[in-house]
Design an enzyme around this catalytic site. Structure first.
Site, PDB file in Angstrom:
ATOM      1  N   ASN A  54       0.824  -1.210   0.000  1.00 11.98           N
ATOM      2  CA  ASN A  54       0.000   0.000   0.000  1.00 11.98           C
ATOM      3  C   ASN A  54       0.855   1.255   0.000  1.00 11.98           C
ATOM      4  OD1 ASN A  54      -2.019  -1.869   0.153  1.00 11.98           O
ATOM      5  ND2 ASN A  54      -2.415  -1.553   2.328  1.00 11.98           N
ATOM      6  N   VAL A  55       0.360   2.266  -0.699  1.00 13.54           N
ATOM      7  CA  VAL A  55       1.046   3.560  -0.749  1.00 13.54           C
ATOM      8  C   VAL A  55       0.272   4.591   0.068  1.00 13.54           C
ATOM      9  CG1 VAL A  55       2.067   3.076  -3.006  1.00 13.54           C
ATOM     10  CG2 VAL A  55      -0.192   4.179  -2.886  1.00 13.54           C
ATOM     11  N   HIS A  94       6.058  -0.469  -2.496  1.00 16.20           N
ATOM     12  CA  HIS A  94       5.677   0.253  -3.722  1.00 16.20           C
ATOM     13  C   HIS A  94       5.691   1.769  -3.546  1.00 16.20           C
ATOM     14  CE1 HIS A  94       3.520  -3.690  -4.998  1.00 16.20           C
ATOM     15  NE2 HIS A  94       4.811  -3.758  -5.161  1.00 16.20           N
TER      16      HIS A  94
HETATM   17  C1  BV8 Z   1       8.939  -5.409 -11.530  1.00 11.65           C
HETATM   18  C2  BV8 Z   1       1.969   1.311  -6.846  1.00 11.65           C
HETATM   19  C3  BV8 Z   1      11.095  -5.757 -12.543  1.00 11.65           C
HETATM   20  C4  BV8 Z   1       1.207   2.068  -7.861  1.00 11.65           C
HETATM   21  C5  BV8 Z   1       1.837  -0.998  -7.575  1.00 11.65           C
HETATM   22  C6  BV8 Z   1       6.069 -12.204 -12.608  1.00 11.65           C
HETATM   23  C7  BV8 Z   1       4.935 -12.761 -13.086  1.00 11.65           C
HETATM   24  C8  BV8 Z   1       3.987 -11.935 -13.737  1.00 11.65           C
HETATM   25  C9  BV8 Z   1       4.166 -10.550 -13.883  1.00 11.65           C
HETATM   26  C10 BV8 Z   1       5.297 -10.023 -13.403  1.00 11.65           C
HETATM   27  C11 BV8 Z   1       6.243 -10.834 -12.790  1.00 11.65           C
HETATM   28  N1  BV8 Z   1       7.242 -10.029 -12.399  1.00 11.65           N
HETATM   29  C12 BV8 Z   1       6.968  -8.748 -12.772  1.00 11.65           C
HETATM   30  C13 BV8 Z   1       5.784  -8.718 -13.376  1.00 11.65           C
HETATM   31  C14 BV8 Z   1       5.128  -7.547 -13.882  1.00 11.65           C
HETATM   32  C15 BV8 Z   1       4.327  -6.815 -12.798  1.00 11.65           C
HETATM   33  C16 BV8 Z   1       3.203  -7.643 -12.257  1.00 11.65           C
HETATM   34  O1  BV8 Z   1       3.272  -8.269 -11.218  1.00 11.65           O
HETATM   35  N2  BV8 Z   1       2.089  -7.584 -13.002  1.00 11.65           N
HETATM   36  C17 BV8 Z   1       0.873  -8.283 -12.528  1.00 11.65           C
HETATM   37  C18 BV8 Z   1      -0.320  -7.381 -12.784  1.00 11.65           C
HETATM   38  C19 BV8 Z   1       0.737  -9.593 -13.227  1.00 11.65           C
HETATM   39  N3  BV8 Z   1       5.189  -6.406 -11.686  1.00 11.65           N
HETATM   40  C20 BV8 Z   1       5.884  -5.257 -11.838  1.00 11.65           C
HETATM   41  O2  BV8 Z   1       5.842  -4.554 -12.830  1.00 11.65           O
HETATM   42  C21 BV8 Z   1       6.760  -4.863 -10.668  1.00 11.65           C
HETATM   43  N4  BV8 Z   1       8.060  -4.490 -11.123  1.00 11.65           N
HETATM   44  O3  BV8 Z   1       8.683  -6.582 -11.493  1.00 11.65           O
HETATM   45  O4  BV8 Z   1      10.133  -4.863 -11.965  1.00 11.65           O
HETATM   46  C22 BV8 Z   1      10.548  -6.058 -13.880  1.00 11.65           C
HETATM   47  C23 BV8 Z   1      10.316  -5.007 -14.688  1.00 11.65           C
HETATM   48  C24 BV8 Z   1       9.818  -5.304 -15.957  1.00 11.65           C
HETATM   49  C25 BV8 Z   1       9.469  -6.621 -16.365  1.00 11.65           C
HETATM   50  C26 BV8 Z   1       9.728  -7.649 -15.483  1.00 11.65           C
HETATM   51  C27 BV8 Z   1      10.257  -7.386 -14.211  1.00 11.65           C
HETATM   52  C28 BV8 Z   1       6.183  -3.604  -9.981  1.00 11.65           C
HETATM   53  C29 BV8 Z   1       4.888  -3.898  -9.343  1.00 11.65           C
HETATM   54  C30 BV8 Z   1       4.428  -2.696  -8.505  1.00 11.65           C
HETATM   55  C31 BV8 Z   1       3.438  -1.854  -9.252  1.00 11.65           C
HETATM   56  N5  BV8 Z   1       2.886  -0.826  -8.361  1.00 11.65           N
HETATM   57  N6  BV8 Z   1       1.400  -0.026  -6.745  1.00 11.65           N
HETATM   58  C32 BV8 Z   1       0.001   2.729  -7.277  1.00 11.65           C
HETATM   59  O5  BV8 Z   1      -0.433   2.346  -6.196  1.00 11.65           O
HETATM   60  O6  BV8 Z   1      -0.495   3.632  -7.921  1.00 11.65           O
HETATM   61  S1  BV8 Z   1       1.054  -2.523  -7.569  1.00 11.65           S
HETATM   62  C33 BV8 Z   1      -0.511  -2.224  -6.878  1.00 11.65           C
HETATM   63  O7  BV8 Z   1      -1.340  -3.254  -7.368  1.00 11.65           O
HETATM   64  C34 BV8 Z   1      -0.579  -2.338  -5.377  1.00 11.65           C
HETATM   65  O8  BV8 Z   1       0.517  -1.783  -4.727  1.00 11.65           O
HETATM   66  C35 BV8 Z   1      -0.661  -3.833  -5.174  1.00 11.65           C
HETATM   67  O9  BV8 Z   1       0.604  -4.408  -5.243  1.00 11.65           O
HETATM   68  C36 BV8 Z   1      -1.447  -4.266  -6.385  1.00 11.65           C
HETATM   69  C37 BV8 Z   1      -2.906  -4.343  -6.028  1.00 11.65           C
HETATM   70  O10 BV8 Z   1      -3.074  -5.508  -5.311  1.00 11.65           O
HETATM   71  P1  BV8 Z   1      -3.786  -5.469  -3.862  1.00 11.65           P
HETATM   72  O11 BV8 Z   1      -3.129  -4.451  -3.018  1.00 11.65           O
HETATM   73  O12 BV8 Z   1      -3.851  -6.840  -3.423  1.00 11.65           O
HETATM   74  O13 BV8 Z   1      -5.242  -4.877  -4.184  1.00 11.65           O
HETATM   75  P2  BV8 Z   1      -6.431  -5.570  -4.988  1.00 11.65           P
HETATM   76  O14 BV8 Z   1      -7.491  -4.545  -5.133  1.00 11.65           O
HETATM   77  O15 BV8 Z   1      -5.915  -6.249  -6.200  1.00 11.65           O
HETATM   78  O16 BV8 Z   1      -6.981  -6.718  -4.001  1.00 11.65           O
HETATM   79  C38 BV8 Z   1      -7.562  -6.379  -2.782  1.00 11.65           C
HETATM   80  C39 BV8 Z   1      -7.747  -7.688  -2.046  1.00 11.65           C
HETATM   81  O17 BV8 Z   1      -8.272  -7.404  -0.757  1.00 11.65           O
HETATM   82  C40 BV8 Z   1      -8.713  -8.645  -2.738  1.00 11.65           C
HETATM   83  O18 BV8 Z   1      -8.195  -9.964  -2.653  1.00 11.65           O
HETATM   84  C41 BV8 Z   1      -9.998  -8.498  -1.906  1.00 11.65           C
HETATM   85  O19 BV8 Z   1     -10.720  -9.720  -1.857  1.00 11.65           O
HETATM   86  C42 BV8 Z   1      -9.431  -8.178  -0.531  1.00 11.65           C
HETATM   87  N7  BV8 Z   1     -10.290  -7.382   0.341  1.00 11.65           N
HETATM   88  C43 BV8 Z   1     -11.099  -6.363  -0.029  1.00 11.65           C
HETATM   89  N8  BV8 Z   1     -11.686  -5.828   1.102  1.00 11.65           N
HETATM   90  C44 BV8 Z   1     -11.188  -6.531   2.167  1.00 11.65           C
HETATM   91  C45 BV8 Z   1     -10.291  -7.520   1.688  1.00 11.65           C
HETATM   92  N9  BV8 Z   1      -9.640  -8.378   2.498  1.00 11.65           N
HETATM   93  C46 BV8 Z   1      -9.874  -8.265   3.845  1.00 11.65           C
HETATM   94  N10 BV8 Z   1     -10.700  -7.314   4.384  1.00 11.65           N
HETATM   95  C47 BV8 Z   1     -11.384  -6.464   3.583  1.00 11.65           C
HETATM   96  N11 BV8 Z   1     -12.200  -5.564   4.129  1.00 11.65           N
END
Ligand code: BV8
Ligand code: ZN
Length: 259
Positions: free
Chosen positions: A110-111, A130
């Protein structure tokens, strides 16, 4: 989970409390779900940030190069939204656990800065994988500074600028396709490898390398405990999965034995 957990969940909570109680080191990995009950929009949930905006449109270096005004307008909006939000019972319970029992460290995606706001001692300060909505950095000299100011995204010339060199500022946030801060990631990996328990709260566990931390704990013989309102890719391999809102479940998990 209702205020009074049902039998299955009670067993799950007891099992999780036992694992946490016996653990010398606990690493906590959190995502947007832990801040949902504070009013911070999640990314993929209902009303999620990404619903209206595609990630690649706003949270990538390409998007910023293409239209810094649009990206700043979005981050300015998120900054305003989060400034109305307070840590909830889950943030507070984690900060209390980190203060009162050693060996609990928080790693967040989280940011929103809510873990830091809840922290009353240095060891309760989270590792922010992040970045932060409340820090900016210069695209020219790389300088960083705390920035809680109002963002005026009316035109490119009104955008935040670097006081040192006059360069265009950007949010000090890790965008998709950008690498995480090496030292921060290395520390998070080390914590995950050394932890007997990885408590994963409120993340969809799809973004890497953050989502890989739970697997690091498991590969080193530790247990994964998941708190989420829905299934995630981690649910199948977690030792305990607790389905319920973080602000209800997490305090139960960490409450001192007497309560
Ligand atoms: C990188 C800042 C080197 C921005 C963010 C390996 C495999 C596949 C893809 C990749 C891989 N390695 C790298 C990648 C690419 C990419 C990636 O992972 N893509 C995904 C989409 C497949 N990763 C990157 O680009 C990373 N960098 O790897 O650099 C590199 C470079 C190039 C190529 C290769 C490698 C950088 C990733 C960081 C990006 N920045 N945030 C901003 O905030 O504006 S990521 C951002 O999205 C968040 O920080 C967080 O990480 C993500 C969101 O996920 P969550 O926080 O989990 O939120 P979400 O809404 O999805 O889910 C909420 C959950 O809570 C749900 O499960 C829900 O059910 C639950 N919930 C809801 N309410 C409640 C609850 N639970 C409990 N109580 C409740 N009340
Ligand atoms: Zn500068």
């Amino acid at each position: 989970m209702s205020a009074t957990p049902d039998r299955a969940t009670r067993a799950g909570v007891e099992h999780a409390r036992a694992l946490i109680g016996d653990a010398r080191q606990v690493v906590v990995l959190t995502g947007a779900g832990i801040s949902a009950e504070s009013g911070v929009p999640t990314f993929r949930g209902s009303g999620g940030l990404w619903k209206e905006y595609r990630a690649e449109d706003l949270a990538t270096p390409q998007a910023f190069a293409r239209d810094p005004r649009l990206v700043w307008e979005w981050y300015g909006w998120r900054r305003r939204v989060v400034q109305q939000c307070l840590p909830n019972a889950a943030h507070v319970a984690l900060a209390t656990a980190a203060r009162e029992r050693g060996g609990v460290r928080i790693v967040t995606q989280n940011v929103d800065g809510l873990h830091a706001t809840a922290a009353t001692v240095p060891q309760a300060l989270p590792l922010e994988l992040h970045g932060s909505l409340f820090r900016s950095r210069c695209t020219r000299c790389g300088g960083r500074w705390d920035d809680r100011g109002e963002v005026n995204a009316a035109t490119r010339d009104t955008l935040p600028m670097c006081a040192a060199c006059g360069g265009l500022a950007r949010p000090d946030i890790v965008w998709f396709g950008e690498s995480l801060d090496e030292a921060t990631l290395a520390q998070a990996m080390q914590l995950a490898a050394g932890a007997a328990v990885c408590l994963v709260v409120g993340t969809s566990a799809v973004v890497y390398p953050a989502a890989g931390l739970a697997e690091v704990t498991r590969r080193h013989g530790g247990s994964v405990i998941e708190v989420n309102v829905a299934d995630t890719p981690l649910s199948g391999t977690a030792a305990v999965t607790l389905r319920g809102p973080a602000a209800v479940v997490v305090p139960h998990l960490l409450a001192p034995a007497s309560e």
